[in-house]
Design an enzyme around this catalytic site. Sequence first.
Site, PDB file in Angstrom:
ATOM      1  N   HIS A   1       0.917  -1.356   0.039  1.00 11.45           N
ATOM      2  CA  HIS A   1       0.130   0.005  -0.020  1.00 11.45           C
ATOM      3  C   HIS A   1       0.836   1.030  -0.043  1.00 11.45           C
ATOM      4  CE1 HIS A   1      -2.665   2.782   1.916  1.00 11.45           C
ATOM      5  NE2 HIS A   1      -3.701   2.229   1.583  1.00 11.45           N
TER       6      HIS A   1
ATOM      7  N   LYS B   1     -10.049   0.011  11.012  1.00 10.16           N
ATOM      8  CA  LYS B   1     -10.353  -1.154  10.313  1.00 10.16           C
ATOM      9  C   LYS B   1     -10.671  -2.579  11.057  1.00 10.16           C
ATOM     10  CE  LYS B   1      -6.891   0.043   6.414  1.00 10.16           C
ATOM     11  NZ  LYS B   1      -7.867   0.564   5.430  1.00 10.16           N
TER      12      LYS B   1
ATOM     13  N   ASP C   1       3.542  -4.111   8.095  1.00  6.97           N
ATOM     14  CA  ASP C   1       2.226  -3.315   8.249  1.00  6.97           C
ATOM     15  C   ASP C   1       1.022  -4.122   8.450  1.00  6.97           C
ATOM     16  OD1 ASP C   1      -0.110  -1.974   7.053  1.00  6.97           O
ATOM     17  OD2 ASP C   1       0.692  -1.333   5.192  1.00  6.97           O
TER      18      ASP C   1
HETATM   19  N1  PLP Z   1      -1.587  -0.517   4.551  1.00  3.52           N
HETATM   20  C1  PLP Z   1      -2.605  -1.227   4.380  1.00  3.52           C
HETATM   21  C2  PLP Z   1      -2.326  -2.725   3.657  1.00  3.52           C
HETATM   22  C3  PLP Z   1      -3.900  -0.811   4.239  1.00  3.52           C
HETATM   23  O1  PLP Z   1      -4.900  -1.590   3.585  1.00  3.52           O
HETATM   24  C4  PLP Z   1      -4.127   0.426   4.576  1.00  3.52           C
HETATM   25  C5  PLP Z   1      -5.464   1.050   4.566  1.00  3.52           C
HETATM   26  O2  PLP Z   1      -6.355   0.590   3.483  1.00  3.52           O
HETATM   27  C6  PLP Z   1      -3.030   1.198   4.960  1.00  3.52           C
HETATM   28  C7  PLP Z   1      -1.819   0.489   5.136  1.00  3.52           C
HETATM   29  C8  PLP Z   1      -3.039   2.580   5.626  1.00  3.52           C
HETATM   30  O3  PLP Z   1      -4.290   2.665   6.606  1.00  3.52           O
HETATM   31  P1  PLP Z   1      -4.588   4.055   7.055  1.00  3.52           P
HETATM   32  O4  PLP Z   1      -5.236   4.946   6.040  1.00  3.52           O
HETATM   33  O5  PLP Z   1      -5.485   3.768   8.213  1.00  3.52           O
HETATM   34  O6  PLP Z   1      -3.219   4.861   7.756  1.00  3.52           O
END
Ligand code: PLP
Length: 430
Positions: free
Chosen positions: A143, A246, A220
Amino acid sequence: MKTDHVNTCPAGNNIQAPNKTPLDADKIRNDFPILSRKVNGKRLVYLDSAATAQKPRQVIDAIASYYTDHNANVHRGLHTLAEEATAAYERARDKTAKFIGSVKREEIIFTRNTTEAINMVAHSWGRHNLKHGQRIVITQMEHHANLVPWIVLAKITGAELEYIPIDADGYLHLKDINDIINSRTRIVALTHMSNLLGTINPVEDIIDLAHKKNALVLVDGAQGVPHLPVDMKTMNADFYAFSAHKMLGPTGIGVLYAKDDLLGEMQPMQYGGEMINEVRYNFADWAELPWKFEAGTPNIAGAVGFSAALDYLEDLGMEKIREHDKMLIAYALERLAELRQFKVFGPKNPEHRGGAVSFVSPHVHPHDLAQFLDMQGIAIRAGHHCAQPLTKLLGESSTARASFYIYNSQKDIDELITALEAAWRYFAHV
Ligand code: PLP
């Protein structure tokens, strides 16, 4: 790489879809007020939990009760409300520490979200520990939250950024891992579970290997910890980042877990109130862990809501949640395989993946698909899912994604499939 695995075999390589779940999704659904509303006159089928999960009444009530009865600033007041607010905020830290394997409470830093937690490591550890010629390793399925901070850090420090590739089935391709994670590698940062492919990565093996090469590992966990039992003691990650929103909690609060010896050596990312020990006109030093990393008034109501979310998940049991997910994934893959016009990405084996399922169809743009489904009350996501390089690697500019959680049932998937068939007929003019 253009992947070429259009569905040809129902249930993906003869993997049997388990049809029993230890959770009663219909009963759970009743705890989520938003799921009783109608969207476009239809029952809401929420299939976008990978973006954010819905909130049970218990979480909403905990936040309302905090503001109704206990609101005050934390750590600084001596009155009753301030003591209650501080106790509630710190209780959330204790629960979080217990939830991820009973780590030390000072190893839990509250952040705004996963993104901020990863940025904290890149900034507070990375800028002081990386130099030209050293290596940062990430994967091709990250991501943007676990990609952009490392691109920037590599530019600032002169370190090189190397990628673990993925194969056509959406798994990490680990054949050359010993060359990729080499003696110059200082940190490996990878996702526990891909938000686009659903792949669950063998993080423990990669952590073992990285540690043998004296590299640290950041995981992550944004998609991992809401869906999988997670124990930091067995995983042995150096850093683990995740977001409350989430996993049934409110937005605006996330977590950086980090080993306390690392946190002890790291510099704060932000400076100001709450994070100091002593300040003079030309001097300041820092509070003990974890407060050294929590400058300013924190998200107290967020922590209270997160506490209630952790209680809710713990009451259900993370093992059961994983079993429920697996049942839904297996069923979704089996049903999607019936739609021969749709190409599904990611591993076919539910044991190796979570419940974020991305797909495309040659005749329907994912955005049109999402809008068509919305008319049926079905919420999915369409786009690059904050993983532009991965989406391109798959040969696409965007995909549609359905993602499941504890309140989803086979009925939701049946409604999705019926709507996808209708969308295809509508857009392909058949
Ligand atoms: N990493 C992964 C795998 C994600 O799916 C997400 C959000 O969809 C994030 C990081 C970032 O999360 P946040 O927007 O809550 O910081």
